[in-house]
Write a protein that holds these residues in place. Structure first.
Motif, PDB file in Angstrom:
ATOM      1  N   ILE A  36      -4.634 -68.142 -39.689  1.00  0.00           N
ATOM      2  CA  ILE A  36      -4.442 -67.414 -40.945  1.00  0.00           C
ATOM      3  C   ILE A  36      -2.994 -67.572 -41.409  1.00  0.00           C
ATOM      4  CG2 ILE A  36      -4.492 -65.147 -42.081  1.00  0.00           C
ATOM      5  CD1 ILE A  36      -7.251 -66.327 -41.327  1.00  0.00           C
ATOM      6  N   LYS A  37      -2.844 -68.031 -42.649  1.00  0.00           N
ATOM      7  CA  LYS A  37      -1.521 -68.211 -43.247  1.00  0.00           C
ATOM      8  C   LYS A  37      -1.153 -67.047 -44.156  1.00  0.00           C
ATOM      9  CE  LYS A  37      -0.608 -72.364 -41.728  1.00  0.00           C
ATOM     10  NZ  LYS A  37       0.434 -72.591 -40.765  1.00  0.00           N
ATOM     11  N   LYS A  38      -2.167 -66.526 -44.887  1.00  0.00           N
ATOM     12  CA  LYS A  38      -1.859 -65.490 -45.864  1.00  0.00           C
ATOM     13  C   LYS A  38      -3.090 -64.621 -46.105  1.00  0.00           C
ATOM     14  CE  LYS A  38       0.206 -65.257 -50.492  1.00  0.00           C
ATOM     15  NZ  LYS A  38       0.633 -66.077 -51.633  1.00  0.00           N
ATOM     16  N   LEU A  39      -2.855 -63.314 -46.240  1.00  0.00           N
ATOM     17  CA  LEU A  39      -3.889 -62.345 -46.595  1.00  0.00           C
ATOM     18  C   LEU A  39      -3.386 -61.566 -47.809  1.00  0.00           C
ATOM     19  CD1 LEU A  39      -4.615 -61.020 -42.993  1.00  0.00           C
ATOM     20  CD2 LEU A  39      -6.117 -62.491 -44.347  1.00  0.00           C
ATOM     21  N   THR A  40      -4.199 -61.546 -48.858  1.00  0.00           N
ATOM     22  CA  THR A  40      -3.828 -60.855 -50.086  1.00  0.00           C
ATOM     23  C   THR A  40      -4.923 -59.874 -50.465  1.00  0.00           C
ATOM     24  OG1 THR A  40      -2.690 -62.864 -50.831  1.00  0.00           O
ATOM     25  CG2 THR A  40      -3.129 -61.168 -52.498  1.00  0.00           C
ATOM     26  N   GLY A  41      -4.558 -58.622 -50.607  1.00  0.00           N
ATOM     27  CA  GLY A  41      -5.503 -57.595 -51.026  1.00  0.00           C
ATOM     28  C   GLY A  41      -5.396 -57.366 -52.522  1.00  0.00           C
ATOM     29  N   PHE A  42      -6.514 -57.057 -53.151  1.00  0.00           N
ATOM     30  CA  PHE A  42      -6.535 -56.733 -54.574  1.00  0.00           C
ATOM     31  C   PHE A  42      -7.829 -55.994 -54.876  1.00  0.00           C
ATOM     32  CE2 PHE A  42      -8.472 -60.872 -54.078  1.00  0.00           C
ATOM     33  CZ  PHE A  42      -9.538 -60.881 -54.957  1.00  0.00           C
ATOM     34  N   LYS A  43      -7.958 -55.525 -56.086  1.00  0.00           N
ATOM     35  CA  LYS A  43      -9.214 -54.897 -56.464  1.00  0.00           C
ATOM     36  C   LYS A  43      -9.708 -55.462 -57.778  1.00  0.00           C
ATOM     37  CE  LYS A  43      -7.096 -50.917 -58.427  1.00  0.00           C
ATOM     38  NZ  LYS A  43      -6.635 -49.631 -58.345  1.00  0.00           N
ATOM     39  N   VAL A  44     -11.009 -55.382 -57.940  1.00  0.00           N
ATOM     40  CA  VAL A  44     -11.677 -55.897 -59.127  1.00  0.00           C
ATOM     41  C   VAL A  44     -12.321 -54.725 -59.852  1.00  0.00           C
ATOM     42  CG1 VAL A  44     -13.540 -57.384 -59.946  1.00  0.00           C
ATOM     43  CG2 VAL A  44     -12.094 -58.133 -58.052  1.00  0.00           C
ATOM     44  N   ASP A  45     -12.103 -54.662 -61.148  1.00  0.00           N
ATOM     45  CA  ASP A  45     -12.677 -53.600 -61.977  1.00  0.00           C
ATOM     46  C   ASP A  45     -14.156 -53.895 -62.202  1.00  0.00           C
ATOM     47  OD1 ASP A  45     -13.399 -51.796 -63.934  1.00  0.00           O
ATOM     48  OD2 ASP A  45     -11.857 -52.415 -65.361  1.00  0.00           O
ATOM     49  N   ARG A  46     -15.017 -52.983 -61.758  1.00  0.00           N
ATOM     50  CA  ARG A  46     -16.468 -53.115 -61.946  1.00  0.00           C
ATOM     51  C   ARG A  46     -16.970 -52.102 -62.983  1.00  0.00           C
ATOM     52  NH1 ARG A  46     -16.981 -57.884 -59.647  1.00  0.00           N
ATOM     53  NH2 ARG A  46     -16.700 -57.914 -57.410  1.00  0.00           N
ATOM     54  N   ARG A 109       2.341 -65.665 -43.102  1.00  0.00           N
ATOM     55  CA  ARG A 109       2.915 -66.203 -41.869  1.00  0.00           C
ATOM     56  C   ARG A 109       4.356 -66.673 -42.075  1.00  0.00           C
ATOM     57  NH1 ARG A 109      -0.442 -70.336 -38.697  1.00  0.00           N
ATOM     58  NH2 ARG A 109      -1.319 -68.434 -37.906  1.00  0.00           N
ATOM     59  N   ASN A 110       4.645 -67.294 -43.202  1.00  0.00           N
ATOM     60  CA  ASN A 110       5.994 -67.808 -43.451  1.00  0.00           C
ATOM     61  C   ASN A 110       7.018 -66.687 -43.588  1.00  0.00           C
ATOM     62  OD1 ASN A 110       5.093 -70.476 -43.413  1.00  0.00           O
ATOM     63  ND2 ASN A 110       4.574 -70.395 -45.575  1.00  0.00           N
ATOM     64  N   LYS A 111       6.614 -65.530 -44.086  1.00  0.00           N
ATOM     65  CA  LYS A 111       7.530 -64.403 -44.244  1.00  0.00           C
ATOM     66  C   LYS A 111       7.568 -63.512 -43.011  1.00  0.00           C
ATOM     67  CE  LYS A 111       7.111 -64.052 -49.226  1.00  0.00           C
ATOM     68  NZ  LYS A 111       6.647 -63.205 -50.344  1.00  0.00           N
TER      69      LYS A 111
END
Length: 114
Positions: A36-46, A109-111
């Motif tokens: 795993i290099k990067k994990l990004t959380g977000f939300k979607v308007d339903r 991972r880079n940060k």
């Protein structure tokens, strides 16, 4: 009268021996925790609710999972164990304010090296 039934889409995330796999409508993407290099959380308007989502990236593949996926809670609990630097309340942080995307880098991972 016959009703035209749509087949329910498969949305599942499940742990494997050294990682996990995302199954989206029978398209399976496998990851090892170590890649795993990067994990990004977000939300979607339903419209009436928001859907918490996660973008998962490695060197050569990207996948998405949402809180509606079967196995989400088991996966996120293990994810927090594998990446203890992620805020344990990341879903709550992303949830407010309502109906805004609020994209948040959870792990890079880079940060997060040394």
């Amino acid at each position: 009268m016959f009703w035209n039934k749509k087949k329910k889409r498969i949305e599942k995330i499940e742990l494997t021996e050294n990682g996990f796999q995302v199954n989206y409508d029978e398209e399976i993407t496998q990851f090892q925790w170590s890649e795993i290099k990067k994990l990004t959380g977000f939300k979607v308007d339903r419209f009436t609710t928001d859907d918490i989502c996660l973008k998962i990236e490695s060197n050569n593949k990207t996948s998405y999972a949402t809180e509606e996926f079967e196995g989400w809670r088991i996966f996120t609990n293990k994810m927090l164990m594998e990446f203890p630097q992620i805020d344990k309340n990341w879903e709550g942080i992303i949830a407010k304010p309502a109906f805004e995307r609020k994209e948040t880098e959870l792990y890079n991972r880079n940060k997060n090296v040394g």
